[in-house]
Design an enzyme around this catalytic site. Sequence first.
Site, short mmCIF file in Angstrom:
data_model
loop_
_atom_site.label_atom_id
_atom_site.label_comp_id
_atom_site.label_asym_id
_atom_site.label_seq_id
_atom_site.Cartn_x
_atom_site.Cartn_y
_atom_site.Cartn_z
N CYS A 243 0.79 -1.24 0.00
CA CYS A 243 0.00 0.00 0.00
C CYS A 243 0.82 1.28 0.00
O CYS A 243 0.66 2.11 -0.89
CB CYS A 243 -0.93 0.02 1.20
SG CYS A 243 -2.20 -1.24 1.08
C1 UDX Z 1 -0.93 -0.21 5.64
C2 UDX Z 1 -1.94 0.59 6.48
O1 UDX Z 1 -1.52 0.59 7.85
C3 UDX Z 1 -3.34 0.02 6.32
O2 UDX Z 1 -4.25 0.80 7.06
C4 UDX Z 1 -3.69 0.04 4.85
O3 UDX Z 1 -4.97 -0.45 4.61
C5 UDX Z 1 -2.67 -0.76 4.05
O4 UDX Z 1 -1.36 -0.22 4.29
P1 UDX Z 1 0.32 -2.53 5.86
O5 UDX Z 1 0.89 -2.26 4.50
O6 UDX Z 1 -0.21 -3.87 6.16
O7 UDX Z 1 -0.87 -1.52 6.17
O8 UDX Z 1 1.51 -2.25 6.88
P2 UDX Z 1 1.82 -1.28 8.09
O9 UDX Z 1 1.80 -2.05 9.34
O10 UDX Z 1 1.03 -0.05 8.03
O11 UDX Z 1 3.36 -0.93 7.76
C6 UDX Z 1 3.76 -0.42 6.50
C7 UDX Z 1 5.26 -0.31 6.41
O12 UDX Z 1 5.75 0.72 7.26
C8 UDX Z 1 6.01 -1.57 6.86
O13 UDX Z 1 7.10 -1.81 6.00
C9 UDX Z 1 6.44 -1.26 8.26
O14 UDX Z 1 7.57 -1.99 8.65
C10 UDX Z 1 6.74 0.23 8.15
N1 UDX Z 1 6.62 0.96 9.43
C11 UDX Z 1 5.41 1.09 10.05
C12 UDX Z 1 7.75 1.54 9.99
O15 UDX Z 1 8.85 1.44 9.45
N2 UDX Z 1 7.60 2.24 11.17
C13 UDX Z 1 6.41 2.39 11.79
O16 UDX Z 1 6.38 3.05 12.84
C14 UDX Z 1 5.28 1.79 11.22
#
Ligand code: UDX
Length: 409
Positions: A243
Amino acid sequence: MNISVVGLGPVGLCSAVAFATQGHRVIGFDIDASRRDQVSRGEPPFYEKGIREALRKVLRAKRFSVVDTMDAAIEPAAVVFLCVGTPSREDGWRDGKRRTVVVKSTVLPGTTDNVVRPILEASGRPFRLGVNPEFLREGRALEDALRPDRVVLGADGPETARVLKSLYRSSKCPVLATDLKTAEAVKYATNSFLATKVAFADELANLCDALGVSYDEVHKGLGLDSRINPRFLVPGVGFGGSCFPKDVRALVSAGRRHGVEPRLLEAVLAQNEVQYLRAIAFLEEELGDLNGKRIAILGLAFKGDTDDIRETRAFPIARSLLSKGALVVGYDPLAGPAFSKVVPEVKVVDSVKEALAGADGTILQGDWPAFSRLTAKDFMTTMATPVVVDGRRILDPKKMRGVRFHRIG
Ligand code: UDX
């Protein structure tokens, strides 16, 4: 209510199972016959926490079933959810019933009206049109579908809004009912903001390192401001997944097409592209030239608790290490085989222990709970040199005595 869900990927299936769990009667359809077959046997075609049990439960209770044709899916439905990448022609409209077609896929503002509406109109059947973006986090998609913290509904008129609101009557969370285009935009706004938070945290942590300040404390102080809050401010090797990168890129291009240069979001993408280099730099600082060095990557999926490798930061990390002549070993509880297909030069092994055995350095790329339980002893007894780069901030540096431990910030 009778609901049909077209597209049984993670979003479609988790939404279908959640609606069925809440008491609706749900029919699922997917263009892929093997996927239909798997789902109807109670075998989810992807990993998602809790989905197998929940799916089997609603199948047994006959609140959810999978059918083989679009006709059969649509015929009994009052509301049809489109959970597919690209909406396609709807064929199963034989009667004159006015159905509500709801786009759950992430589509740029205006797409539902400009692309989906003409397709439905061409079928000559009456319909109402809605948009209901999903906010499901991979790994927690079912939980998020069952207990959303907000619901955004876009409707083409008051009757559609009423139908959609009634679907979410049991959810005790704020519901925003708006028009189609705005609902589509909220999804891009949300993901772009969250991606910006992560990129900001990454950059701030880099700055903290340069200035000799502990990110931990800065993060605490920063998060105390209720306008900011501490969530999504964990720095590391950058964001990946299906996403954030895609949605931010799409919004940037849409802006450019409409004469706006989205400089901030461009910077978010650019910052994310290079963030992983910090992890490589730590290895080089400790080990010098990486040529011939054995480096382990723990976590190959884009984060923990998922088997999804889309836009995982393990790709640029592995490729960069390989280009420097390192021997790269990778481990992931679920994503190993998929990762191997894309970067076959990485030796994918079956356990953390095997990955660490004889390694000169390791990068923790995935935040799997099992990795956060690793101890200094685990690294010191298995690795050739215990150089550890915690790319997801999951280990406590205070407990890493004896380990040459690095993390960003
Ligand atoms: C995200 C959104 O959270 C969700 O609401 C939407 O519908 C789809 O996209 P997702 O892709 O499953 O969900 O992952 P998420 O947990 O949000 O993390 C996204 C990326 O950011 C990951 O690579 C994660 O490791 C990174 N991340 C997240 C960080 O590096 N630091 C953080 O504090 C949070």
